[in-house]
Write a protein that holds these residues in place. Structure first.
Motif, PDB file in Angstrom:
ATOM      1  N   PRO A 236      -6.115   8.165   6.653  1.00  0.00           N
ATOM      2  CA  PRO A 236      -6.789   8.408   5.375  1.00  0.00           C
ATOM      3  C   PRO A 236      -8.207   7.855   5.315  1.00  0.00           C
ATOM      4  O   PRO A 236      -8.595   6.994   6.104  1.00  0.00           O
TER       5      PRO A 236
ATOM      6  N   GLY B 156      -6.750   2.907   5.093  1.00  0.00           N
ATOM      7  CA  GLY B 156      -5.406   2.618   4.606  1.00  0.00           C
ATOM      8  C   GLY B 156      -4.679   1.491   5.318  1.00  0.00           C
ATOM      9  O   GLY B 156      -3.452   1.507   5.434  1.00  0.00           O
TER      10      GLY B 156
ATOM     11  N   ARG C  27       3.686   5.895   2.477  1.00  0.00           N
ATOM     12  CA  ARG C  27       4.210   7.266   2.467  1.00  0.00           C
ATOM     13  C   ARG C  27       3.649   8.053   3.645  1.00  0.00           C
ATOM     14  O   ARG C  27       4.353   8.871   4.243  1.00  0.00           O
TER      15      ARG C  27
ATOM     16  N   HIS D 101      -1.596  11.496   8.927  1.00  0.00           N
ATOM     17  CA  HIS D 101      -2.826  11.472   8.134  1.00  0.00           C
ATOM     18  C   HIS D 101      -3.501  10.106   8.283  1.00  0.00           C
ATOM     19  O   HIS D 101      -2.935   9.093   7.913  1.00  0.00           O
TER      20      HIS D 101
ATOM     21  N   GLY E  29       5.680   7.794   6.595  1.00  0.00           N
ATOM     22  CA  GLY E  29       7.060   8.266   6.507  1.00  0.00           C
ATOM     23  C   GLY E  29       8.017   7.375   5.732  1.00  0.00           C
ATOM     24  O   GLY E  29       9.226   7.579   5.773  1.00  0.00           O
TER      25      GLY E  29
ATOM     26  N   ALA F  54       7.823  16.454   0.423  1.00  0.00           N
ATOM     27  CA  ALA F  54       7.274  15.165   0.015  1.00  0.00           C
ATOM     28  C   ALA F  54       6.413  14.592   1.139  1.00  0.00           C
ATOM     29  O   ALA F  54       6.624  14.900   2.319  1.00  0.00           O
ATOM     30  N   THR F  55       5.465  13.761   0.754  1.00  0.00           N
ATOM     31  CA  THR F  55       4.535  13.169   1.711  1.00  0.00           C
ATOM     32  C   THR F  55       5.240  12.543   2.917  1.00  0.00           C
ATOM     33  O   THR F  55       4.878  12.786   4.065  1.00  0.00           O
ATOM     34  N   GLU F  56       6.289  11.749   2.631  1.00  0.00           N
ATOM     35  CA  GLU F  56       6.949  11.045   3.736  1.00  0.00           C
ATOM     36  C   GLU F  56       7.648  12.021   4.688  1.00  0.00           C
ATOM     37  O   GLU F  56       7.713  11.780   5.900  1.00  0.00           O
TER      38      GLU F  56
ATOM     39  N   ALA G 130       4.983  13.593   6.926  1.00  0.00           N
ATOM     40  CA  ALA G 130       4.616  12.639   7.980  1.00  0.00           C
ATOM     41  C   ALA G 130       5.661  12.652   9.089  1.00  0.00           C
ATOM     42  O   ALA G 130       5.338  12.685  10.275  1.00  0.00           O
ATOM     43  N   ARG G 131       6.929  12.650   8.696  1.00  0.00           N
ATOM     44  CA  ARG G 131       7.987  12.605   9.707  1.00  0.00           C
ATOM     45  C   ARG G 131       8.099  13.889  10.514  1.00  0.00           C
ATOM     46  O   ARG G 131       8.614  13.899  11.621  1.00  0.00           O
TER      47      ARG G 131
ATOM     48  N   LEU H  77       3.554   7.730  14.968  1.00  0.00           N
ATOM     49  CA  LEU H  77       4.444   8.715  14.355  1.00  0.00           C
ATOM     50  C   LEU H  77       4.795   9.802  15.357  1.00  0.00           C
ATOM     51  O   LEU H  77       5.561  10.714  15.043  1.00  0.00           O
TER      52      LEU H  77
ATOM     53  N   ASN I 133       0.852  -1.189   0.000  1.00  0.00           N
ATOM     54  CA  ASN I 133       0.000   0.000   0.000  1.00  0.00           C
ATOM     55  C   ASN I 133       0.890   1.241   0.000  1.00  0.00           C
ATOM     56  O   ASN I 133       1.196   1.808   1.049  1.00  0.00           O
TER      57      ASN I 133
ATOM     58  N   SER J 291      -1.025  16.777   2.893  1.00  0.00           N
ATOM     59  CA  SER J 291      -0.047  15.689   2.967  1.00  0.00           C
ATOM     60  C   SER J 291       0.784  15.538   1.703  1.00  0.00           C
ATOM     61  O   SER J 291       1.639  14.654   1.637  1.00  0.00           O
ATOM     62  N   GLY J 292       0.489  16.341   0.702  1.00  0.00           N
ATOM     63  CA  GLY J 292       1.282  16.244  -0.519  1.00  0.00           C
ATOM     64  C   GLY J 292       0.951  15.040  -1.371  1.00  0.00           C
ATOM     65  O   GLY J 292       1.787  14.580  -2.142  1.00  0.00           O
ATOM     66  N   LEU J 293      -0.278  14.537  -1.258  1.00  0.00           N
ATOM     67  CA  LEU J 293      -0.665  13.385  -2.068  1.00  0.00           C
ATOM     68  C   LEU J 293      -1.292  13.796  -3.403  1.00  0.00           C
ATOM     69  O   LEU J 293      -1.485  12.955  -4.274  1.00  0.00           O
TER      70      LEU J 293
ATOM     71  N   SER K  96      -0.390   4.487   1.933  1.00  0.00           N
ATOM     72  CA  SER K  96      -0.302   4.373   3.391  1.00  0.00           C
ATOM     73  C   SER K  96       1.148   4.372   3.852  1.00  0.00           C
ATOM     74  O   SER K  96       1.476   4.926   4.902  1.00  0.00           O
TER      75      SER K  96
END
Ligand SMILES: Nc1ncnc2c1ncn2[C@@H]1O[C@H](COP(=O)(O)OP(=O)(O)OP(=O)(O)O)[C@@H](O)[C@H]1O
Ligand SMILES: [Mg+2]
Lengths: 301, 237
Positions: B84, B88, A177, B82, A180, B71-73, B76-77, B153, A172, B51-53, A175
């Protein structure tokens, strides 16, 4: 009887190679939904690199270790440089890229090392031992190295955080991304690992099939067949499928020869074993389209 | 006090189609803000843009730093978790792996352990199902898992997309109760998207109403809840 055991043993040996190729295909497929047609030619190219090192006087195992590293980096680079820009491209254009890669590695190998058939040394001593009437030293070595490789990969994916991140990214991506994980890099690592696995398969099978640019063509077919039979989305299934196809092809030849000797009727022989094995594979897929162990994750909504 | 999240002139695109037409809103540290609106109003797209998706334009700052190019990741960090639409879930992984994966990039091992204990104190059910394949969890349990995964997270802001979707009222109550605790006890700010306006307005302190990609109404949640005119014309209840 003795012959039957021999055939099964050598089927397991070639099956180990098919299993590695099948696993390499599955690693890329589960992450991208694409079948890498160039997997075989990449492995063949890696095998030439290993051969070249040995020619330069490097002992077999260090040469193989270097080749694995080289192939890993090559795989990562192919993903980052060639496939990354095609992230949203159609399936057809990606297939074209794979076929292009196949052609490039094929002619590169032919151009650098010529198309003449070369001997590739076996790293395993040619000793006689109890049971060596049934199976050769190199065949045992092939099986052992393949199994070590398979267990190492299993441990990596099952127990390390990076392995978990790669599985999550394949399952997935969105999810992954969102928690992180850098999915792009996970894909590239997957390509690197697949190329490394292919390199081991190539170096193990080369002493048997000899080194030449076409050496992986039929092996890739068997690998595909194994992956499909076992379930293209299931690594363990694909490995099992690889072994199964290896044993199957030898049994086809064995029973073909047997009927010819007993009844004087020629039905199948060594020449047709690939065809027959593939027919059996197609039959299995007709009955079980997802393969014997195709992933059936239970979903609830 | 500077807002934790500030969005201004936010546009988002699906291919050539513009789905958000310049949204602006802000979210206070420690607060719970809700985004309301009918189907297709752009609620999910707003969260995805943060979230940059999705492809986006405009300015988004999180804790004073611009994240509209990140970037999304990375987002998140930095602490934007998020949860979803559709939860997800990593259906093929175990419950434990679903939680572990979210702490993949974290270096503070003791913090990870603490957050895991926190998750289990909120959702003891998950602890009983650690080795179960996540795809076999019930819908409510998967929603709990999605929130727990976000908590792993160690976020400062949670983006929640319809956490009540498809769940029985009793489970929804339980989950919203835990969300309130997460906000109060762990100090996690929240941006909550909901179809169920009554439910969301009970939990939130501030509300924005979206209509076809623009903000048409905003104010303190209590005010929107108590104004029958607003409720009838914008929230449909
Ligand atoms: N993947 C997509 N491709 C193209 N258009 C999309 C896509 N996702 C959403 N849209 C469009 O963007 C607009 C906003 O959709 P969005 O999903 O953000 O609405 P929503 O407020 O979350 O609705 P819902 O309450 O139904 O979840 C809609 O017009 C929708 O059709
Ligand atoms: Mg939505």
């Amino acid at each position: 009887m003795e012959q039957l055991i021999q055939q099964i043993a050598s089927g397991l040996a070639s099956g180990a190679i098919y299993a590695l190729v099948a696993l390499a295909l599955v690693m890329i497929f589960t992450a991208t939904d694409h079948l890498n047609f160039a997997q075989g030619e990449m492995a063949m190219f890696s095998t030439y690199v290993c051969w070249q090192m040995i020619q330069w006087g490097v002992p077999f195992w260090p040469a193989l270790a270097f080749t694995i590293l080289f192939s890993f980096i090559l795989g990562v680079m192919i993903e980052r440089i060639i496939l990354r820009p095609l992230h949203n491209a159609s399936v057809l254009s990606i297939v074209v890229v794979f076929i292009g890669l196949l052609a490039i590695f094929h002619s590169l190998a032919g151009g650098i090392w010529s198309h003449t058939i070369k001997n590739f040394p076996s790293p395993f001593p040619n000793v006689t031992f109890a049971g060596s009437g049934y199976i050769g030293a190199h065949q045992i070595g092939m099986i052992a190295v393949s199994l070590i490789m398979l267990f190492a990969l299993w441990g990596f994916f099952r127990f390390t955080p990076l392995g978990l991140a790669m599985r999550a990214a394949a399952q997935n991506p969105v999810s992954a991304r969102l928690v992180g994980v850098n999915v792009d890099w996970m894909l590239a690592l997957g390509w690197g690992l697949a190329a490394a696995v292919g390199a081991v398969a190539g170096a193990m099978v080369a002493p048997v099939v000899y080194l030449e640019p076409n050496m992986m063509a039929s092996i890739l077919l068997y690998g595909f067949a194994g992956a499909l039979v076992g379930g293209i989305s299931n690594p363990a299934g694909a490995v099992f499928g690889g072994f199964m196809v290896g044993v199957l092809e030898n049994l086809v030849a064995y029973f073909g020869n047997l009927t010819e000797k007993t009844f004087g009727i020629y039905i199948v022989g060594n020449g047709e074993k690939l065809t027959v094995a593939l027919i059996i594979v197609i039959a299995i897929l007709t009955l079980k389209p997802a393969g014997l162990f195709g992933r059936t994750t239970v979903k609830r909504v | 006090m500077a807002p934790l999240l500030e969005v201004s002139g936010l546009k988002a695109y699906y291919g050539a189609t513009e789905a958000l037409h310049g949204l602006s809103f802000a979210l206070e540290k420690g607060g719970i803000t809700t985004l309301l609106g009918a189907n297709g109003a752009g609620k999910t797209t707003t969260l995805r843009a943060i979230s940059g998706l999705v492809k986006r334009d405009g300015r988004i700052t999180f804790d004073g730093e611009a994240i509209d190019r990140a970037a999304t990741e990375d987002i998140a960090r930095r602490g934007v978790a998020h949860v979803p639409e559709g939860r997800g879930t990593f259906t093929g992984l175990s419950v434990e792996e679903n939680l572990k994966i979210a702490s993949y990039g974290r270096r503070d091992k003791s913090g990870v352990k603490r957050d895991l204990d926190l998750v289990f104190s909120y959702f003891p059910r998950l602890k009983e199902r650690l080795n179960q394949q996540a795809g076999t969890l019930s819908g409510g349990e998967q929603q709990m898992l999605a929130i727990s995964r976000a908590l792993m997270l160690s976020p400062r802001l949670m983006l929640l997309d319809e956490p009540s979707f498809g769940l029985a009222p009793l489970i929804v109550q339980e989950i919203f109760h835990i969300m309130r605790r997460i906000n109060a006890e762990a100090g996690v700010s929240m941006l909550l998207v909901e179809q169920n306006a009554a439910l969301a307005l009970d939990l939130a302190d501030t509300a924005y109403v979206l209509e076809t990609g623009t903000v048409v109404m905003s104010g303190p949640a209590a005010q929107l809840k108590n104004d029958e005119g607003i409720r009838k014309s914008y929230l449909g209840y």
